[in-house]
Design a protein around this motif. Sequence first.
Motif, short mmCIF file in Angstrom:
data_model
loop_
_atom_site.label_atom_id
_atom_site.label_comp_id
_atom_site.label_asym_id
_atom_site.label_seq_id
_atom_site.Cartn_x
_atom_site.Cartn_y
_atom_site.Cartn_z
N SER A 286 12.12 7.81 3.82
CA SER A 286 11.19 6.70 3.61
C SER A 286 10.55 6.79 2.24
N VAL A 287 10.27 8.02 1.78
CA VAL A 287 9.71 8.20 0.44
C VAL A 287 10.68 7.64 -0.59
N ILE A 288 11.96 7.94 -0.42
CA ILE A 288 12.98 7.43 -1.35
C ILE A 288 12.99 5.91 -1.35
N THR A 289 12.92 5.33 -0.15
CA THR A 289 12.94 3.87 -0.03
C THR A 289 11.74 3.23 -0.71
N TYR A 290 10.54 3.75 -0.45
CA TYR A 290 9.32 3.19 -1.05
C TYR A 290 9.33 3.35 -2.56
N ARG A 291 9.81 4.49 -3.05
CA ARG A 291 9.86 4.71 -4.49
C ARG A 291 10.85 3.75 -5.15
N ARG A 292 12.00 3.57 -4.51
CA ARG A 292 13.01 2.65 -5.06
C ARG A 292 12.46 1.23 -5.11
N ARG A 293 11.77 0.79 -4.06
CA ARG A 293 11.19 -0.55 -4.05
C ARG A 293 10.12 -0.69 -5.14
N ALA A 294 9.29 0.35 -5.29
CA ALA A 294 8.23 0.31 -6.31
C ALA A 294 8.83 0.19 -7.70
N TYR A 295 9.84 0.99 -7.98
CA TYR A 295 10.47 0.93 -9.30
C TYR A 295 11.07 -0.45 -9.56
N ALA A 296 11.71 -1.02 -8.53
CA ALA A 296 12.33 -2.33 -8.71
C ALA A 296 11.29 -3.40 -9.01
N LYS A 297 10.18 -3.38 -8.28
CA LYS A 297 9.13 -4.38 -8.50
C LYS A 297 8.47 -4.22 -9.86
N LEU A 298 8.37 -2.97 -10.33
CA LEU A 298 7.71 -2.70 -11.60
C LEU A 298 8.65 -2.85 -12.79
N PRO B 204 0.80 -1.23 0.00
CA PRO B 204 0.00 0.00 0.00
C PRO B 204 0.83 1.28 0.00
N ARG B 205 1.89 1.33 0.80
CA ARG B 205 2.74 2.52 0.86
C ARG B 205 3.48 2.73 -0.47
N GLU B 206 4.01 1.65 -1.03
CA GLU B 206 4.72 1.75 -2.30
C GLU B 206 3.79 2.28 -3.38
N ALA B 207 2.55 1.80 -3.39
CA ALA B 207 1.57 2.24 -4.39
C ALA B 207 1.22 3.71 -4.20
N GLU B 208 1.05 4.14 -2.94
CA GLU B 208 0.73 5.55 -2.67
C GLU B 208 1.86 6.46 -3.16
N VAL B 209 3.08 6.09 -2.83
CA VAL B 209 4.23 6.90 -3.26
C VAL B 209 4.33 6.91 -4.78
N ALA B 210 4.10 5.75 -5.41
CA ALA B 210 4.18 5.67 -6.87
C ALA B 210 3.13 6.55 -7.53
N ARG B 211 1.91 6.53 -7.03
CA ARG B 211 0.83 7.32 -7.65
C ARG B 211 1.09 8.82 -7.49
N LEU B 212 1.56 9.23 -6.32
CA LEU B 212 1.86 10.64 -6.11
C LEU B 212 3.06 11.08 -6.96
N THR B 213 4.03 10.19 -7.10
CA THR B 213 5.19 10.49 -7.95
C THR B 213 4.74 10.68 -9.40
N ALA B 214 3.90 9.79 -9.87
CA ALA B 214 3.40 9.88 -11.25
C ALA B 214 2.57 11.15 -11.46
N ALA B 215 1.91 11.61 -10.39
CA ALA B 215 1.08 12.81 -10.49
C ALA B 215 1.92 14.09 -10.49
N GLY B 216 3.23 13.96 -10.29
CA GLY B 216 4.11 15.12 -10.37
C GLY B 216 4.52 15.70 -9.03
N GLU B 217 4.08 15.08 -7.94
CA GLU B 217 4.45 15.60 -6.62
C GLU B 217 5.94 15.35 -6.35
N ASP B 218 6.59 16.32 -5.70
CA ASP B 218 8.01 16.12 -5.38
C ASP B 218 8.15 15.40 -4.04
#
Length: 238
Positions: free
Chosen positions: A209-221, A181-195
């Motif tokens: 933590s944002v960096i960590t979740y984003r890195r994990r999301a990118y790796a899984k995707l 859930p956290r990885e998905a939230e960070v990914a969606r906000l990142t895609a929406a253009g939020e810094d």
Amino acid sequence: MPDNLADLILTLGEPGFGPALMRLLRHECGADLCSVFAIEGDSARVLVAESADPEASAFARIASLRYAQRYWRRDTSAVTALGRAHRAMQVLKRPAQGIRDIDYRHECYTEGAVLERLSLYRAGAPGIIANAYRARDTGPFPPAALRAFAERAPVLHAALLRHARLVSVAAPADPLAGLSPREAEVARLTAAGEDQPRIAETLGLAPSSVITYRRRAYAKLGIADRHQLRRLLEAGAG
């Protein structure tokens, strides 16, 4: 084995289907990893990406996504086998060293120390490709494993086809379904253009933590940046 097959049937259309398939293939032919793809036209959709070893689970997911997104049409062996599988199911074994596409072999086999695969092919709506893999440390599939895989192919295909249809009807494909859930939230906000600071503030997280979740999301995707993330989400919405 009957218990493993029963577990598979009981989890049709459910999140537990992938792990149940992994347990069955582990028992039947000593597989270390498995993947299943639904083929619709020129597109491949990941249905299952599992590993018997939890430490290899990330590779199974990432390699399967890479295959569906980048390499499915380049895998001439699979395309040919599926083309021949209109009248009869095809069951084939292929060693990693036989893959001539260097990028595909490196990203989907070498990075995970995968030695070879057993594959089930059946054309249809959708077409199904199911793979069982052995790692280098385990060694090649023995003849008995190939026989067991072939013997179970008809019932496996029936279960996989039913699962594919249930999953397709249940909900539209979510490109972020495999994330936490956290990885998905960070990914969606990142895609929406939020810094990064804004995402941290919105979710109540530390910037690190944002960096960590984003890195994990990118790796899984299986992606590398925001632009690829946007394209992935746009493709899923379409």
